[in-house]
Design a protein around this motif. Sequence first.
Motif, PDB file in Angstrom:
ATOM      1  N   GLN A  12       0.855  -1.182   0.000  1.00 35.57           N
ATOM      2  CA  GLN A  12       0.000   0.000   0.000  1.00 35.57           C
ATOM      3  C   GLN A  12       0.899   1.242   0.000  1.00 35.57           C
ATOM      4  O   GLN A  12       1.756   1.389   0.876  1.00 35.57           O
ATOM      5  N   GLY A  13       0.689   2.109  -0.982  1.00 35.50           N
ATOM      6  CA  GLY A  13       1.597   3.245  -1.128  1.00 35.50           C
ATOM      7  C   GLY A  13       1.124   4.512  -0.448  1.00 35.50           C
ATOM      8  O   GLY A  13       1.893   5.462  -0.284  1.00 35.50           O
ATOM      9  N   GLU A  14      -0.164   4.552  -0.053  1.00 35.10           N
ATOM     10  CA  GLU A  14      -0.714   5.796   0.484  1.00 35.10           C
ATOM     11  C   GLU A  14      -1.597   5.490   1.683  1.00 35.10           C
ATOM     12  O   GLU A  14      -1.825   4.342   2.016  1.00 35.10           O
ATOM     13  N   SER A  15      -2.075   6.539   2.303  1.00 37.90           N
ATOM     14  CA  SER A  15      -3.016   6.452   3.431  1.00 37.90           C
ATOM     15  C   SER A  15      -2.287   6.020   4.702  1.00 37.90           C
ATOM     16  O   SER A  15      -1.073   5.785   4.697  1.00 37.90           O
ATOM     17  N   THR A  16      -3.061   5.888   5.778  1.00 39.51           N
ATOM     18  CA  THR A  16      -2.440   5.468   7.043  1.00 39.51           C
ATOM     19  C   THR A  16      -2.022   4.003   6.994  1.00 39.51           C
ATOM     20  O   THR A  16      -1.354   3.532   7.914  1.00 39.51           O
ATOM     21  N   ARG A  17      -2.426   3.281   5.955  1.00 44.50           N
ATOM     22  CA  ARG A  17      -2.015   1.882   5.784  1.00 44.50           C
ATOM     23  C   ARG A  17      -0.750   1.777   4.939  1.00 44.50           C
ATOM     24  O   ARG A  17      -0.383   0.672   4.528  1.00 44.50           O
ATOM     25  N   ALA A  18      -0.126   2.880   4.590  1.00 42.34           N
ATOM     26  CA  ALA A  18       1.074   2.849   3.750  1.00 42.34           C
ATOM     27  C   ALA A  18       2.084   1.870   4.334  1.00 42.34           C
ATOM     28  O   ALA A  18       2.357   1.887   5.535  1.00 42.34           O
ATOM     29  N   GLY A  19       2.603   1.038   3.467  1.00 39.44           N
ATOM     30  CA  GLY A  19       3.588   0.046   3.888  1.00 39.44           C
ATOM     31  C   GLY A  19       3.011  -1.334   4.076  1.00 39.44           C
ATOM     32  O   GLY A  19       3.753  -2.319   4.099  1.00 39.44           O
ATOM     33  N   ASP A  20       1.690  -1.442   4.221  1.00 37.35           N
ATOM     34  CA  ASP A  20       1.066  -2.749   4.429  1.00 37.35           C
ATOM     35  C   ASP A  20       0.922  -3.490   3.097  1.00 37.35           C
ATOM     36  O   ASP A  20       0.505  -2.889   2.094  1.00 37.35           O
ATOM     37  N   PRO A  21       1.184  -4.785   3.084  1.00 38.63           N
ATOM     38  CA  PRO A  21       0.841  -5.576   1.899  1.00 38.63           C
ATOM     39  C   PRO A  21      -0.654  -5.468   1.603  1.00 38.63           C
ATOM     40  O   PRO A  21      -1.474  -5.438   2.539  1.00 38.63           O
ATOM     41  N   CYS A  22      -1.002  -5.404   0.343  1.00 37.74           N
ATOM     42  CA  CYS A  22      -2.397  -5.129  -0.045  1.00 37.74           C
ATOM     43  C   CYS A  22      -2.648  -5.699  -1.437  1.00 37.74           C
ATOM     44  O   CYS A  22      -1.760  -5.667  -2.291  1.00 37.74           O
ATOM     45  N   VAL A  23      -3.841  -6.201  -1.651  1.00 34.95           N
ATOM     46  CA  VAL A  23      -4.267  -6.575  -3.007  1.00 34.95           C
ATOM     47  C   VAL A  23      -5.088  -5.417  -3.569  1.00 34.95           C
ATOM     48  O   VAL A  23      -6.004  -4.914  -2.903  1.00 34.95           O
ATOM     49  N   PHE A  24      -4.745  -4.998  -4.765  1.00 30.26           N
ATOM     50  CA  PHE A  24      -5.448  -3.886  -5.411  1.00 30.26           C
ATOM     51  C   PHE A  24      -6.339  -4.420  -6.523  1.00 30.26           C
ATOM     52  O   PHE A  24      -5.893  -5.218  -7.350  1.00 30.26           O
ATOM     53  N   VAL A  25      -7.575  -3.971  -6.532  1.00 26.26           N
ATOM     54  CA  VAL A  25      -8.501  -4.263  -7.624  1.00 26.26           C
ATOM     55  C   VAL A  25      -8.763  -2.923  -8.317  1.00 26.26           C
ATOM     56  O   VAL A  25      -9.413  -2.037  -7.753  1.00 26.26           O
ATOM     57  N   ARG A  26      -8.174  -2.781  -9.506  1.00 25.87           N
ATOM     58  CA  ARG A  26      -8.324  -1.508 -10.222  1.00 25.87           C
ATOM     59  C   ARG A  26      -9.426  -1.662 -11.272  1.00 25.87           C
ATOM     60  O   ARG A  26      -9.298  -2.462 -12.200  1.00 25.87           O
ATOM     61  N   LEU A  27     -10.500  -0.927 -11.093  1.00 18.99           N
ATOM     62  CA  LEU A  27     -11.627  -1.001 -12.023  1.00 18.99           C
ATOM     63  C   LEU A  27     -11.436   0.013 -13.154  1.00 18.99           C
ATOM     64  O   LEU A  27     -10.854   1.085 -12.959  1.00 18.99           O
ATOM     65  N   THR A  28     -11.964  -0.334 -14.293  1.00 14.78           N
ATOM     66  CA  THR A  28     -11.798   0.476 -15.503  1.00 14.78           C
ATOM     67  C   THR A  28     -12.794   1.637 -15.524  1.00 14.78           C
ATOM     68  O   THR A  28     -13.913   1.499 -15.030  1.00 14.78           O
ATOM     69  N   ALA A  29     -12.360   2.726 -16.115  1.00 19.68           N
ATOM     70  CA  ALA A  29     -13.167   3.918 -16.448  1.00 19.68           C
ATOM     71  C   ALA A  29     -13.067   5.013 -15.392  1.00 19.68           C
ATOM     72  O   ALA A  29     -12.958   4.747 -14.189  1.00 19.68           O
ATOM     73  N   CYS A  30     -13.061   6.229 -15.888  1.00 16.71           N
ATOM     74  CA  CYS A  30     -13.137   7.407 -15.017  1.00 16.71           C
ATOM     75  C   CYS A  30     -13.803   8.526 -15.807  1.00 16.71           C
ATOM     76  O   CYS A  30     -13.544   8.679 -17.007  1.00 16.71           O
ATOM     77  N   ASP A  31     -14.630   9.298 -15.124  1.00 14.99           N
ATOM     78  CA  ASP A  31     -15.307  10.408 -15.786  1.00 14.99           C
ATOM     79  C   ASP A  31     -14.637  11.743 -15.472  1.00 14.99           C
ATOM     80  O   ASP A  31     -15.157  12.796 -15.823  1.00 14.99           O
ATOM     81  N   LEU A  32     -13.479  11.714 -14.804  1.00 12.11           N
ATOM     82  CA  LEU A  32     -12.668  12.922 -14.629  1.00 12.11           C
ATOM     83  C   LEU A  32     -11.398  12.793 -15.481  1.00 12.11           C
ATOM     84  O   LEU A  32     -11.076  11.711 -15.973  1.00 12.11           O
ATOM     85  N   ARG A  33     -10.684  13.883 -15.612  1.00 12.78           N
ATOM     86  CA  ARG A  33      -9.408  13.885 -16.323  1.00 12.78           C
ATOM     87  C   ARG A  33      -8.451  14.809 -15.577  1.00 12.78           C
ATOM     88  O   ARG A  33      -8.078  15.889 -16.064  1.00 12.78           O
ATOM     89  N   CYS A  34      -8.056  14.403 -14.387  1.00 12.48           N
ATOM     90  CA  CYS A  34      -7.140  15.223 -13.586  1.00 12.48           C
ATOM     91  C   CYS A  34      -5.838  15.442 -14.367  1.00 12.48           C
ATOM     92  O   CYS A  34      -5.319  14.488 -14.979  1.00 12.48           O
ATOM     93  N   THR A  35      -5.338  16.657 -14.313  1.00 10.25           N
ATOM     94  CA  THR A  35      -4.165  16.999 -15.124  1.00 10.25           C
ATOM     95  C   THR A  35      -2.968  16.111 -14.806  1.00 10.25           C
ATOM     96  O   THR A  35      -2.159  15.812 -15.682  1.00 10.25           O
ATOM     97  N   TRP A  36      -2.859  15.692 -13.530  1.00  9.04           N
ATOM     98  CA  TRP A  36      -1.701  14.921 -13.097  1.00  9.04           C
ATOM     99  C   TRP A  36      -2.014  13.436 -12.950  1.00  9.04           C
ATOM    100  O   TRP A  36      -1.247  12.684 -12.308  1.00  9.04           O
ATOM    101  N   CYS A  37      -3.113  12.968 -13.506  1.00  7.69           N
ATOM    102  CA  CYS A  37      -3.535  11.563 -13.334  1.00  7.69           C
ATOM    103  C   CYS A  37      -2.384  10.611 -13.688  1.00  7.69           C
ATOM    104  O   CYS A  37      -1.764  10.729 -14.745  1.00  7.69           O
ATOM    105  N   ASP A  38      -2.133   9.657 -12.795  1.00 12.16           N
ATOM    106  CA  ASP A  38      -1.055   8.692 -13.042  1.00 12.16           C
ATOM    107  C   ASP A  38      -1.585   7.317 -13.456  1.00 12.16           C
ATOM    108  O   ASP A  38      -0.795   6.371 -13.559  1.00 12.16           O
ATOM    109  N   THR A  39      -2.890   7.204 -13.694  1.00 12.27           N
ATOM    110  CA  THR A  39      -3.429   5.911 -14.144  1.00 12.27           C
ATOM    111  C   THR A  39      -4.347   6.076 -15.369  1.00 12.27           C
ATOM    112  O   THR A  39      -5.435   5.503 -15.405  1.00 12.27           O
TER     113      THR A  39
END
Length: 212
Positions: A12-39
């Motif tokens: 886990q790279g962020e939040s108060t859980r940073a450093g903990d092993p974690c499984v990530f489920v990344r779902l497709t699609a976003c309706d925003l376009r943040c200028t600095w989006c990294d995904t």
Amino acid sequence: MLTVNEIFHSIQGESTRAGDPCVFVRLTACDLRCTWCDTPYAFHEGRKMSIDEVVKAVDDYGCPLVEITGGEPLLQDEVYPLMSRLLEGGHTVMLETGGHRPIDRVPAAVIKVVDVKCPGSGESDKNHWANLDALAPHDEVKFVIADRADYEFARDVMATRLSGPHGAILFSPVHGMLDPKTLSEWVLADRLPVRVQLQIHKIIWTPETRGV
Ligand code: SF4
């Protein structure tokens, strides 16, 4: 069916859980376009998976902590039964959301990390402000900060809109745009009760590495 961009086991790279092993489920699609989006690869790439298939893929890692992320995970209606199934399976479930979609249907036990978009994102007019009144004490609020204007915006939001229950307030400098030392100095000067965080997966691996 859900459209899933990737499922992976990492730190886990962020939040108060940073450093903990974690499984990530990344779902497709976003309706925003943040200028600095990294995904941005999560805007369109993905494959159809049933809830059973996602739960099995998560369980196969044998890791108690799971984060649902995106893209914007709340765009897919089946995310709600998925979160319930993961909770029933004994997982600690986190949800990372952009903050522009209502969070009121998210199961109460899910730890929500809710973004507030600052002006530098180009999407600050999309913030769903009612979300800040719907937080539980275990939920976290994240501001991604690109510059001084973003910092002052975040500081004002804290003072005027964050009066209800909530957990940690995370101030995250945009990688490669705002020096973490500068942000830390601003926070210290103003005595802000926030947690400055770096995206440690980008330090452990590289900012470009996917699936970590
Ligand atoms: S909300 Fe998240 S996934 Fe969507 S554009 Fe912004 S940073 Fe990217």
